[in-house]
Design a protein around this motif. Structure first.
Motif: not given
Length: 176
Positions: A44-61
């Motif tokens: 999931x890639x979400x635009x938080x603001x004009x200069x910031x993006x959040x990338x959600x990867x879920x579960x890792x080990x």
């Protein structure tokens, strides 16, 4: 027969039910249609603001290395700069303009170095206009040793295990 059970403190779009077929009671969680995109197998890639993006990867080990591939929408132009050693646990392997010309495809090298919530960030900057930059914040939930094996989302591939951290052996000889 299905009976709806109150879900105290749970998300309002979620309901639990008890099925009592064949005399046993099984509890199941059901998600509403609005919630299903949050449980998909895509990054999931979400635009938080004009200069910031959040990338959600879920579960890792914990102590595993991953290649992470995703696309972001940006206005940085075709060529971008980044600090190759800007983050100890998250490195950019490759950045190229996306096929649609509206952003970039990124390939990152990630080490899941701490349990629970992990948040790492990197910065990419326009080569043409250095004033234009984008902060990419990568979020993951990291499972500890012995806590199970996560199902990885599309675009995430495990590339190895940090053997130094996995070993329970120690060079320390103790006190004399």
């Amino acid at each position: 027969m299905e009976e709806t059970v109150k879900n105290h403190g749970a998300h309002p779009a979620m309901r639990m039910s008890k099925s009592s077929s064949s005399g046993s009671t099984d509890e199941h969680v059901h998600f509403s249609a609005e919630q299903l995109p949050e449980h998909e197998s895509e990054i999931v890639v979400r635009r938080d603001s004009a200069d910031k993006v959040s990338v959600h990867l879920g579960f890792l080990q914990i102590n595993h290395f991953y290649d992470v591939t995703f696309t972001i929408k940006d206005d940085l132009g075709e060529d971008v700069n980044y600090e190759p050693l800007g983050n100890l646990h998250l490195k950019i392997k490759k950045v190229m303009p996306s096929e649609d010309g509206e952003g970039h495809d990124l390939v990152l090298d990630l080490l899941a170095h701490k349990e629970k919530l992990m948040r790492e960030q990197i910065l990419i900057t326009s080569e043409v206009d250095p004033e234009k930059s984008l902060i990419i914040v990568v979020h993951a939930r990291v499972l500890g040793k012995g806590k199970g094996t996560p199902s990885l989302k599309s675009g995430i591939h495990c590339t190895g295990i940090n053997a130094e951290e996995e070993s329970e052996n120690s060079d320390w000889q103790g006190f004399d």
